[in-house]
Scaffold this motif. Structure first.
Motif, short mmCIF file in Angstrom:
data_model
loop_
_atom_site.label_atom_id
_atom_site.label_comp_id
_atom_site.label_asym_id
_atom_site.label_seq_id
_atom_site.Cartn_x
_atom_site.Cartn_y
_atom_site.Cartn_z
N ALA A 35 0.85 -1.19 0.00
CA ALA A 35 0.00 0.00 0.00
C ALA A 35 0.88 1.24 0.00
N ASN A 36 0.45 2.24 -0.71
CA ASN A 36 1.16 3.51 -0.77
C ASN A 36 0.29 4.56 -0.10
N GLY A 37 0.70 4.99 1.09
CA GLY A 37 -0.07 5.99 1.81
C GLY A 37 0.84 6.91 2.58
N ALA A 38 0.54 8.18 2.57
CA ALA A 38 1.31 9.20 3.27
C ALA A 38 2.77 9.18 2.84
N CYS A 39 2.98 9.01 1.54
CA CYS A 39 4.32 9.01 0.94
C CYS A 39 5.21 7.90 1.49
N ALA A 40 4.64 6.81 1.92
CA ALA A 40 5.42 5.67 2.42
C ALA A 40 4.78 4.38 1.92
N LEU A 41 5.64 3.43 1.57
CA LEU A 41 5.16 2.12 1.15
C LEU A 41 5.01 1.23 2.37
N LEU A 62 10.97 -0.74 5.72
CA LEU A 62 9.78 -1.56 5.60
C LEU A 62 8.90 -1.37 6.83
N LYS A 63 7.66 -0.95 6.61
CA LYS A 63 6.68 -0.84 7.68
C LYS A 63 5.68 -1.97 7.50
N THR A 64 5.44 -2.74 8.54
CA THR A 64 4.47 -3.83 8.44
C THR A 64 3.35 -3.62 9.41
#
Length: 87
Positions: A54-60, A85-87
Motif C-alpha cells: 500500500a502507498n499511503g502518506a508518501c510511504a510504502l 519496511l513498515k508492516t
C-alpha cells in the motif's frame, strides 16, 4: 520455446540468463540461506509473496499474513535496496 530463428533464440537466452541472474542476486541480498538456495526456493519463498503493498502518506507499507515465515528475509531485502519496511 526456442524457434528456428537465431535472433529469437538469442533474445530468449538473454532474457532467461537475465532472469536467473536477478533471482540469484535477490537471494544473495536476502540471507546466507537464500544465497545458496535453488532458484525454485527463492521464487517460492520471496517472489510469490501473499502480501499487499500500500502507498499511503508518501510511504510504502507491506501488509503480510500474520505468521509469514519469511518476513524477516523480505525485510532484509527491502533494507538492502534502500527502503524502510513498515508492516
Amino acid at each position: 520455446m526456442p524457434s528456428g530463428k537465431f535472433t529469437a533464440n538469442a533474445a530468449w537466452l538473454t532474457l532467461a540468463a537475465l532472469a536467473h541472474n536477478l533471482t540469484r542476486t535477490l537471494g544473495t541480498l536476502v540471507s546466507a540461506f537464500h544465497a545458496r538456495a535453488r532458484t525454485g526456493t527463492i521464487r517460492r519463498q520471496l517472489l510469490h509473496v501473499p502480501a499487499r503493498l500500500a502507498n499511503g502518506a508518501c510511504a510504502l507499507t507491506w501488509h503480510f499474513p500474520e505468521y509469514w515465515p519469511w518476513q524477516d528475509a523480505l525485510e532484509n531485502l527491502w533494507t538492502a535496496v534502500g527502503h524502510r519496511l513498515k508492516t
